[in-house]
Design a protein around this motif. Structure first.
Motif, PDB file in Angstrom:
ATOM      1  N   GLY A   1      10.819   8.501   4.968  1.00 43.69           N
ATOM      2  CA  GLY A   1       9.397   8.793   5.010  1.00 43.69           C
ATOM      3  C   GLY A   1       9.010   9.965   4.122  1.00 43.69           C
ATOM      4  N   PHE A   2       9.872  10.987   4.052  1.00 39.77           N
ATOM      5  CA  PHE A   2       9.595  12.126   3.185  1.00 39.77           C
ATOM      6  C   PHE A   2       9.531  11.681   1.722  1.00 39.77           C
ATOM      7  CE2 PHE A   2      11.103  15.767   0.618  1.00 39.77           C
ATOM      8  CZ  PHE A   2      10.087  16.666   0.911  1.00 39.77           C
TER       9      PHE A   2
ATOM     10  N   GLY B   1      15.169   6.476  -1.855  1.00 36.59           N
ATOM     11  CA  GLY B   1      14.875   5.095  -1.489  1.00 36.59           C
ATOM     12  C   GLY B   1      13.433   4.929  -1.050  1.00 36.59           C
ATOM     13  N   GLY B   2      12.899   5.875  -0.261  1.00 36.41           N
ATOM     14  CA  GLY B   2      11.493   5.823   0.130  1.00 36.41           C
ATOM     15  C   GLY B   2      10.564   5.942  -1.061  1.00 36.41           C
ATOM     16  N   PHE B   3      10.907   6.824  -1.993  1.00 35.80           N
ATOM     17  CA  PHE B   3      10.120   6.976  -3.217  1.00 35.80           C
ATOM     18  C   PHE B   3      10.120   5.664  -4.004  1.00 35.80           C
ATOM     19  CE2 PHE B   3       8.389  10.460  -5.953  1.00 35.80           C
ATOM     20  CZ  PHE B   3       7.999   9.675  -7.026  1.00 35.80           C
TER      21      PHE B   3
ATOM     22  N   LEU C   1      12.335   2.090   9.502  1.00 34.39           N
ATOM     23  CA  LEU C   1      12.817   1.823   8.146  1.00 34.39           C
ATOM     24  C   LEU C   1      12.330   0.466   7.648  1.00 34.39           C
ATOM     25  CD1 LEU C   1      16.472   3.184   8.397  1.00 34.39           C
ATOM     26  CD2 LEU C   1      14.670   4.050   6.897  1.00 34.39           C
ATOM     27  N   ILE C   2      12.368  -0.546   8.510  1.00 37.41           N
ATOM     28  CA  ILE C   2      11.908  -1.876   8.103  1.00 37.41           C
ATOM     29  C   ILE C   2      10.417  -1.847   7.782  1.00 37.41           C
ATOM     30  CG2 ILE C   2      11.592  -4.260   8.865  1.00 37.41           C
ATOM     31  CD1 ILE C   2      14.121  -3.939  10.547  1.00 37.41           C
ATOM     32  N   VAL C   3       9.646  -1.217   8.650  1.00 33.69           N
ATOM     33  CA  VAL C   3       8.197  -1.150   8.446  1.00 33.69           C
ATOM     34  C   VAL C   3       7.874  -0.406   7.158  1.00 33.69           C
ATOM     35  CG1 VAL C   3       6.065  -0.157   9.340  1.00 33.69           C
ATOM     36  CG2 VAL C   3       7.617  -1.361  10.877  1.00 33.69           C
ATOM     37  N   LEU C   4       8.503   0.739   6.946  1.00 33.48           N
ATOM     38  CA  LEU C   4       8.174   1.563   5.777  1.00 33.48           C
ATOM     39  C   LEU C   4       8.687   0.941   4.486  1.00 33.48           C
ATOM     40  CD1 LEU C   4       8.802   5.147   7.197  1.00 33.48           C
ATOM     41  CD2 LEU C   4       6.625   3.963   6.864  1.00 33.48           C
ATOM     42  N   ALA C   5       9.824   0.246   4.540  1.00 32.84           N
ATOM     43  CA  ALA C   5      10.309  -0.422   3.334  1.00 32.84           C
ATOM     44  C   ALA C   5       9.375  -1.554   2.935  1.00 32.84           C
ATOM     45  CB  ALA C   5      11.719  -0.961   3.568  1.00 32.84           C
ATOM     46  N   ARG C   6       8.779  -2.197   3.917  1.00 34.98           N
ATOM     47  CA  ARG C   6       7.847  -3.298   3.646  1.00 34.98           C
ATOM     48  C   ARG C   6       6.467  -2.796   3.269  1.00 34.98           C
ATOM     49  NH1 ARG C   6       4.280  -6.444   6.662  1.00 34.98           N
ATOM     50  NH2 ARG C   6       4.172  -8.640   6.002  1.00 34.98           N
TER      51      ARG C   6
END
Length: 758
Positions: free
Chosen positions: A63-64, A112-114, A387-392
């Motif tokens: 998330g960061f 990965g979030g970026f 993680l699934i929600v944010l990756a999508r």
């Protein structure tokens, strides 16, 4: 494990670590070994490792990285993706060193979030309308929502006259005053007034333009005349046929439920089942908001848990009726599969909104844990769901739905071990005592979890909506039992009976319970101070309070006590908000200026929606039509002047004839006109400046001004008497910082016609 313990006498058995890391209710006293420093930290970190509680921090780092992406300006994909691969490879190489592995894994998750943010932004890229356009338009209706005045359509555009394909939005959201006979799947045409999705009303406010971008919506507006049904130039593709079919089925069931129940209860009941909230009148919305239970009409975590739990309970009860099945088959796992299928079907039928999809993912992870014999509620599963929600959908991180739902669940999961109580051995009790004890524990659990969820979500509610509902605990405690025990089971039974035409009595029973919920909401909302408007939290305060929530929820050891530090700092910032002195609309049509009396004064022709956004951000509970809002402005046909402080005037110019005097006397000149080059005001925000900045705020601090803009970020400028200098041309004491404000909340229908989102 025993052999490992003999080799390493310092190793803590997992069972002992679990017992230490999950203290009971009577063991939550402050561990004074906190002040022993390194020994205390090492012992608690060992417990965290034994409990595998480092994994949830991967989601935090992910998330960061997303937050960093939203601060970036046109980032390339190769840089974060390459850094992610490099950090992941290094993590594999240094896996024997726990510290190095943790550091590199965290960095890999952040990159990965970026990367996920960059990929998502490029995958949804679509044309956005550049300017207001009035032109004939044709397209396929993808979704229809009934409103109190007409309908709102989501249109898949085929043609907008005068716009090339490269400039034409793919999806537009338009309102229709008379939309009888319009259904999803039709091909329609008519003259439309379209505007670009609006930017925030103030820096840090709800950014509909960003939300619309990630939803593929490139324009908003309304049809100005009759809407005609036309022959389509081509057959709609499968995705449109599927979306239109689901939407039409939802609308049909919505009208059936609303007509069977009637009144406000009918609109609320329909929204609980289908997710269509257009039939809920504004009075009912206000009642639910004032009681702090408006979340029940937004299909998200509560509804998904209740629906999936109902499927799970029914399937397990039916399978348990046959002793052979109950003894030989894995009844619990079969029931979990049934709950997963039912929850997925419910999500699809309710419209698959963003909040509903996030709740579905979280629910599937929880029931999936049952299939692999893992605890359904654990910090690890919550992190996997995040993680699934944010990756999508990386943009979900910035919205109140994600923040409030995951924050509430994390806080309640941290509370569960603290609430566990061991019953003394050998203590006998009668059936009556056990029943009373069970009822008492249920009531205590409801009150406690509601209180914890309220505290966990309060910072996000304060930041996004600038309101708090002090009596929300009472409203939830009285309404949720009805929703859990009557409303949602009735909704499930009604949907099952609907194909057989036997659903009307079920809807009427549901309507009785919903009417009681509305009565309870009206009673709670009638309390003095049921809705408290507070100044908008700063991003720093929100960040500190969010960090406190993470620290108290994710660790399993006494490291939770460290949350007191960011919580104290965040509360201190929240208690001393730094209010701005001037709000300027994004197109210069109006402004709100703090007068010498300390309250905001409106000038110009700002829409009610924008004005209420400014008032809430300032912690002002007045409505936009309050007469006192224009009392301190000295206005004539040429414009207005407000005395913000002794010898400091802010001028709002509407006629060029006022420039000569206002540029000479005013400290700040605001206008949607073009300022003449001879204007000597220290600060000028005219049409050219606002087209670059967007919505802007100004704070007076002695001999300096702090200027924040939705597009250019933050600047601090020194007062200067030099004429002909505009704000964007002045050197700043610190370089401008690009920011993207956080969304999001429901907006009124009337703003669609005026260019505001819905």
């Amino acid at each position: 494990m025993a052999e490992d313990n003999r080799r390493d006498p310092q190793r803590i058995p997992r069972s002992a670590a679990r017992a230490l890391a999950l203290p009971l209710a009577g063991q939550m006293a402050l561990d004074w070994r906190l002040f022993q420093g390194r020994e205390w930290l090492a012992r608690n970190l060992a417990l965290e490792i034994e409990q595998r509680r480092l994994f949830p921090w991967i989601a935090v780092c992910f998330g960061f990285g997303i937050i960093l992406f939203f601060q970036a300006e046109r980032p390339a994909l190769w840089a974060p993706l390459g850094a992610f691969i490099a950090c992941a490879a290094i993590a594999v190489l240094v896996r024997r060193s726990l510290v190095a592995l943790a550091v590199m894994t965290g960095l890999a998750a952040a990159f990965g979030g970026f990367s996920a943010g960059v990929i998502r932004e490029r995958s949804v890229a679509a044309p956005v309308l550049a300017r207001m356009t009035i032109a004939p338009m044709t397209g396929f209706i993808e979704a229809v929502e009934d409103r109190e005045a007409g309908k709102r359509l989501l249109l898949r555009v085929v043609e907008i006259k005068g716009l090339a394909e490269a400039e034409r939005p793919q999806l537009v959201r338009v309102s229709v005053k008379k939309g009888e006979g319009l259904v999803a799947g039709q091909f329609i045409g008519g003259t439309a007034r379209l505007l670009p999705p609006p930017q925030p009303a103030w820096p840090g406010g709800y950014d509909f333009a960003r939300d619309a971008y990630f939803k593929g919506i490139g324009a908003v507006g309304s049809f100005t005349g009759a809407v005609r049904t036309l022959d389509p130039p081509r057959a709609p593709d499968w995705s449109l046929r599927l979306a239109a079919g689901i939407d039409e089925a939802r609308n049909t069931l919505t009208h059936r439920i609303a007509s069977a129940i009637g009144g406000s209860a009918g609109g609320v009941s329909a929204a609980l089942v289908t997710g269509k909230r257009g039939l809920i009148g504004e009075p009912a919305n206000d009642v639910l908001r004032s009681a702090g239970i408006y979340h029940i009409v937004s299909i998200s975590g509560l509804h998904m848990v209740l629906a999936a739990g109902t499927f799970f309970w029914i399937a397990r009860a039916l399978l348990s009726l046959a002793p052979s099945l109950a003894l030989l088959w894995p009844v619990k796992k079969i029931s979990a599969v049934a709950a997963m299928i039912g929850a997925t079907a419910y999500c699809i039928f309710s419209g698959s909104d963003v909040a509903t999809e996030r709740s579905l993912i979280m629910t599937l992870v929880m029931f999936g844990a049952i299939l692999v014999d893992r605890p359904a509620l654990s910090a690890r599963n919550l992190a996997i769901a995040a993680l699934i929600v944010l990756a999508r959908e990386p943009e979900a991180l910035l919205g109140p739905s994600f923040q409030m739902s995951f924050g509430a669940v994390a806080a309640m999961m941290a509370l569960v071990p603290m609430m566990q109580r061991q019953r003394p051995e050998g203590q006998a009790s009668s059936p009556l005592e056990r029943g009373l004890r069970g009822i008492g524990q249920s009531v205590l659990g409801l009150i406690t979890t509601t209180l914890v969820a309220s505290f966990a979500t309060a910072p996000f509610a304060a930041y996004h909506f600038q309101t708090l509902n002090p009596y929300g605990l009472i409203g939830n405690a009285l309404a949720l039992p009805l929703v859990s025990l009557v409303v949602m089971p009735s909704a499930l039974l009604g949907v099952l009976a609907y194909p057989f035409g036997l659903d009307r009595p079920v809807w009427q029973l549901m309507g009785v319970a919903v009417s009681q919920v509305l009565d309870v909401s009206a009673w709670v909302g009638s309390f003095n101070g049921s809705t408290v408007v507070i100044p908008a939290l700063s991003i720093a305060a929100l960040a500190l309070l969010s960090a406190a929530l993470l620290v108290v929820a994710l660790p399993a050891s006494s490291l939770r006590w460290l949350a007191l530090v960011p919580a104290g700092a965040g509360l201190a910032l929240a208690a001393t908000p730094s209010r701005v002195d001037v709000y300027v609309d994004r197109d210069g049509t109006g402004a709100a200026i703090r007068s010498r009396g300390g309250q905001l004064t409106l000038v110009g022709k700002t829409s009610d929606f924008v004005a209420e956004q400014w008032l809430r951000a300032d912690g002002d509970g007045r409505s936009a039509d309050d007469d006192s809002l224009r009392r301190d402005a000295h206005c004539d046909k040429a414009g207005c002047v407000v005395e913000s402080a002794p010898q400091r005037h802010v001028a709002f110019v509407q006629d060029r004839a006022a420039f000569e005097e206002d540029c000479r006397r005013a400290a700040v000149v605001i206008t949607r006109l073009k300022v003449p080059p001879t204007c000597g005001a220290p600060l000028v925000l005219d049409r050219e400046a606002l087209s670059t900045r967007g919505a802007t705020t100004i704070r007076f601090e002695g001999d300096t001004l702090e200027i924040r803009s939705a597009r250019k970020g933050s600047e601090r400028l020194a007062w200067s008497g030099r004429p002909n200098i505009k704000a964007e041309d002045r050197p700043s004491q610190s370089p401008p910082r690009q920011t993207r404000p956080v969304p999001e909340q429901d907006l009124p229908e009337e703003e669609v016609s005026s260019g505001e989102p819905d």
